[in-house]
Scaffold this active site. Structure first.
Site, short mmCIF file in Angstrom:
data_model
loop_
_atom_site.label_atom_id
_atom_site.label_comp_id
_atom_site.label_asym_id
_atom_site.label_seq_id
_atom_site.Cartn_x
_atom_site.Cartn_y
_atom_site.Cartn_z
N LYS A 85 33.85 32.95 32.47
CA LYS A 85 34.84 31.98 32.02
C LYS A 85 34.22 30.58 32.02
O LYS A 85 33.32 30.30 32.83
CB LYS A 85 36.03 32.07 32.98
CG LYS A 85 37.26 31.27 32.62
CD LYS A 85 38.37 31.61 33.63
CE LYS A 85 39.65 30.84 33.40
NZ LYS A 85 40.72 31.25 34.34
N SER A 161 44.69 32.67 32.05
CA SER A 161 43.84 31.73 31.36
C SER A 161 42.44 32.28 31.09
O SER A 161 41.68 31.66 30.34
CB SER A 161 43.72 30.44 32.16
OG SER A 161 43.14 30.67 33.43
N SER A 185 45.71 34.63 36.29
CA SER A 185 44.80 34.49 35.14
C SER A 185 43.75 35.57 35.02
O SER A 185 43.01 35.59 34.02
CB SER A 185 44.14 33.11 35.17
OG SER A 185 45.09 32.11 34.88
#
Lengths: 467, 64
Positions: A85, A161, A185
């Site tokens: 990420k 996310s 997330s």
């Protein structure tokens, strides 16, 4: 079946890839070159990767092949491609955390601790992946870097996310990925993309070298297509690091050898909040999992509603505090969807924040009491399967609620008290939906055991058979 | 569901709160901030009903 789905052929597991590379049956360079072509072909439609690190990946692949040729051990993840990420440090790159606000920060001087550990195990970093700005969202619709599309149906969200990470793994653009989970997330994108995801106990994995969101709620963890891969990666990244003051100074507790063991006690299905706010598909998925695990009891956690409210308040206030200077000086540079919530967070009365902390203490006691009678708790991961990108509302308990803040209704109370959770994909609808396997603190092994059993029994399945 | 319980704060009040906090909220951003602050204060209201025992320990406790 869409054209995109036609192209999503089932990639080998991380374990199989590493075996092939370690035994010289597959050159890491060949694997990485092939993967880079696949990313080149599919990423424009998915927008999962924000930066593809071709030079670095090929350099590392050549080093792995050299080690194999010399008869040296290239590590248990030799040649296995992975992504991270955009809030993980990667040496030489600016850690954007999904925002142009971070654009003038200096590049990271070294990789995040977890990335370094995976590199030592032979894994090859192929790129960084899209996310909601500063991890504040559940849909990965990012005003700066665009929306990530769900590989199973590109008009739908991949979740957030950590949406880019989940979409990459589901599409076979890497074997596994690392995300972060503050309020859900990792678990939400796992649910929407049909993956296995692990959010370990708070304090288990060091966050050194990652960009924070809410210090006392942030967790790191992996996504994978199979439980064995999830377990292997988790085992390899465990261990204390003094750079994260919240990381417990405890020895690694490997899980790989425990996946075939039974649970040491009964599992139970969570009712109340976790049942009321799930849709029929989520409720059915949780029931299927409960049945497969022999869970006949139903447990309610009455404090869940306030735990979610408290997590909501603490997250907003902490985010506003973290970004206060940038909000004061350059609010116009934020993603509007993030900006207005963070600005609101700077205005929350201290009284509410302190009350939220007290609520956490109460809910902590409540869940510990439940674990005195049960080894594992089961709950749907999301109130529905993946919504459409841009869909303004989702239907929850008979009401239409704004999509973005409410996708995490079922994940937030659990991360609020730092419990370890494995999300498993159940395919009982057009799109998959995740079920949370919630274990007592420090017992990730129990959630992984249950996930492995569900996978063996065909109740939970990764993306391989879906496309 | 909880998102209904939005607190009634107007743009003027939120603008003043911003100044107290040290942030000049741009007029274009005010409607979104007002809406979001309403939602989060609605959530916060749940935490006070009923009031909690003030002796509940929120601190990190080390046990030997």
């Amino acid at each position: 079946m869409t054209v995109l789905q036609e192209e999503l052929k089932r990639p080998e597991s991380a374990t199989a890839v590493a075996w092939a590379v370690r035994t010289g049956r597959l050159a890491a360079v060949t694997l990485i070159e092939s993967l880079l072509e696949r990313i080149k072909a599919l990423n424009p439609r998915l927008n999962a990767f924000t930066r593809v690190l071709a030079d670095r990946a090929l350099r590392e692949a050549r080093a792995i092949d050299t080690m194999v040729a010399q008869g040296r051990d290239p590590g248990p993840l030799a040649g296995v491609p992975f992504g991270v990420k955009d809030n993980y440090d990667v040496a030489g790159l600016v850690t954007t955390a999904g925002s142009i606000v971070n654009g003038d920060r200096p590049p990271a001087v070294e990789d995040a601790v977890l990335v370094r550990r995976l590199g030592r195990a032979g894994a090859i970093l192929v790129g960084t992946q899209n996310m909601d700005e500063f991890a504040y969202g559940f849909t990965t619709e990012n005003a700066h870097y665009g929306a990530t599309h769900n590989p199973l149906d590109p008009v739908r969200t991949a979740g957030g996310s950590s949406g880019g990470s989940a979409a990459s793994v589901a599409a076979g653009l890497c074997s596994f990925a690392l995300g972060t989970d503050t309020n859900g997330s990792i678990r939400v994108p796992s649910s929407f993309c049909g993956l296995f995801g692990l959010k370990p106990t708070f304090g288990r994995l060091p966050r050194t070298g990652t960009f924070p969101f809410v210090h006392d709620l942030d967790h790191l963890g992996p996504f994978a297509r199979e439980v064995a891969d999830l377990s292997l990666v988790y085992d390899l990244v465990q261990g204390h690091d003094p750079g994260d003051l919240a990381c417990a100074d405890i020895a690694p507790e490997p899980t790989q050898g425990t996946l075939g063991k039974p649970l040491p006690g009964p599992a139970a299905l969570l009712g109340g909040w976790f049942d009321d706010l799930a849709d029929p598909q989520g409720r059915e998925a949780a029931a299927l999992v409960a049945k497969a695990l022999g869970a006949t009891a139903r447990v309610t956690l009455p404090g869940a509603v306030k735990a979610r409210a408290a997590a909501f308040v603490l997250t907003c206030a902490s985010g506003g505090n973290l970004h206060f200077e940038a909000l004061r000086d350059r609010a116009g540079d934020f993603d509007p969807a993030t900006r207005d919530r963070l600005l609101a967070g700077t205005l929350i009365p201290a009284n509410a924040v302190l009350q939220a902390q007290r609520q956490r203490a109460l809910f902590h006691q409540e869940v510990l009491a439940a674990f005195r009678r049960h080894a594992l708790l089961i709950a749907p991961a999301t109130p529905c399967s993946a919504p459409l990108l841009g869909q303004p509302t989702i239907r929850v308990a008979g009401e239409d609620l704004p999509t973005r803040p409410n996708i995490g209704l079922l994940t937030q109370p659990l991360s609020f008290v730092g419990l370890p959770v494995v999300t498993v994909p159940v395919r009982n609808g057009t799109m998959p939906i995740g079920v949370q396997l919630i274990a007592p603190p420090w017992r990730e092994d129990l959630a992984l055991r249950a996930a492995a059993r569900l996978e063996r029994d065909g109740v939970a399945r990764g993306p391989g058979e879906f496309v | 569901m909880t998102d209904k319980s939005e607190a009634a704060l107007g743009p003027e009040q939120v603008e003043i709160l911003g100044r107290l906090a040290g942030i000049a909220i741009h007029p274009d951003h005010l409607p979104g901030v007002v809406r979001n602050l309403g939602v989060v204060l609605g959530q916060a209201a749940l935490l006070f009903d009923p009031p909690l025992d003030p002796l509940i320990e929120p601190a990190t406790v080390f046990r030997p």
